[in-house]
Design a protein around this motif. Structure first.
Motif: not given
Length: 278
Positions: A184, A188, A191, A204, A210
């Motif tokens: 991803n 953050p 995520h 996610r 991430n």
């Protein structure tokens, strides 16, 4: 670095100016908030106005959403048919014999998206300008304003590569697979599902790791070193023996991750084009 010619510095581009085979393209798009109640996650606004205000001398402008994306879906920036893309690049003067330099404003992700699309068409003579227009301006290199003058139309012949784009079925099939890792590229907070997502439901893809695209550039908008990038990917368990699927909101910022992974020598790379929007 696997492909030194895929990343070009401002000084290198300045030295190439005047080469009749050179094609320079501003690829910028802006994502504006959608009006209240709109079913769309955002409004994709081509960067034509900022291009006409100032751009690299001799550059042309590419409208990603307007001319280089599938117009038959509500999802933004989806890859159109190969023939559509080849014709669009030809209209902007790109042939298989040219060298293309791609840049954008503020972030490299619009340039890396076009770089990934061109790779999917089998065109390898494209480079991303490190630092984009921000670095070019900071280095006091030639600028101009006004509408794009463009390049003479050309014939672009596609030689498509398979596997560079994945659909939702392939992404779902990869969940939990030991030989695959899904990255991803969003921040953050998205995520972790800590903030409402502009793409609908927060969260996610299950099992994804991430590596935010925003952490892969420095304060000058240039890409981080390959050693720095390698450490960031390794910390998330990304290794060369796995299939890598990258995603973000609309298949754009994930191409920054993919660009650096390509430079690090990864081979099994694919982009989830629909990403969180889908």
């Amino acid at each position: 670095m696997r492909d030194p010619d895929a990343l070009i510095s401002t000084a290198q581009l300045a030295d190439l100016r005047g080469d009749p085979g050179l094609r320079i393209y501003d690829c910028t798009t802006y994502l504006e908030p959608a009006p209240s109640g709109s079913p769309d996650p955002y409004i994709a606004l081509p960067g034509r106005a900022t291009f006409e205000a100032v751009h690299i001398h001799g550059a042309d402008f590419l409208d990603l959403q307007g001319e280089f994306s599938d117009q038959t879906t509500r999802l933004r920036f989806m890859m159109p048919p190969v023939e559509h893309l080849a014709a669009a690049f030809g209209r902007h003067g790109l042939s298989n014999n040219n060298r293309a330099v791609l840049y954008s404003v503020g972030t490299p992700m619009w340039a890396t998206r076009f770089w990934w699309m061109l790779r999917a068409l089998g065109f390898d003579n494209a480079a991303v300008l490190d630092g984009g227009l921000d670095a070019w301006k900071a280095d006091n290199l030639p600028l101009e304003s006004g509408a794009a003058k463009g390049y003479p139309p050309a014939v672009f012949t596609a030689n498509p590569r398979a596997g560079l784009f994945a659909d939702r079925h392939a992404v779902k099939a990869a969940i939990g697979a030991r030989d695959s890792v899904t990255i991803n590229a969003l921040g953050p907070q998205y995520h972790r599902g800590l903030e409402p997502s502009r793409y609908g439901r927060p969260g996610r893809i299950p099992g994804s790791v991430n590596v935010p695209a925003a952490t892969l550039t420095d304060a000058t908008k240039r890409l981080v070193s390959t050693s720095d990038a390698e450490a960031r990917f390794a910390a998330q368990g990304v290794t060369k023996d796995k299939q890598v699927i990258a995603y973000c909101g609309g298949g754009i910022s994930a191409t920054v991750d993919l660009f650096l992974l390509h430079q690090l020598g990864y081979d099994n790379l694919t982009l989830y084009d629909g990403s969180m929007g889908e």
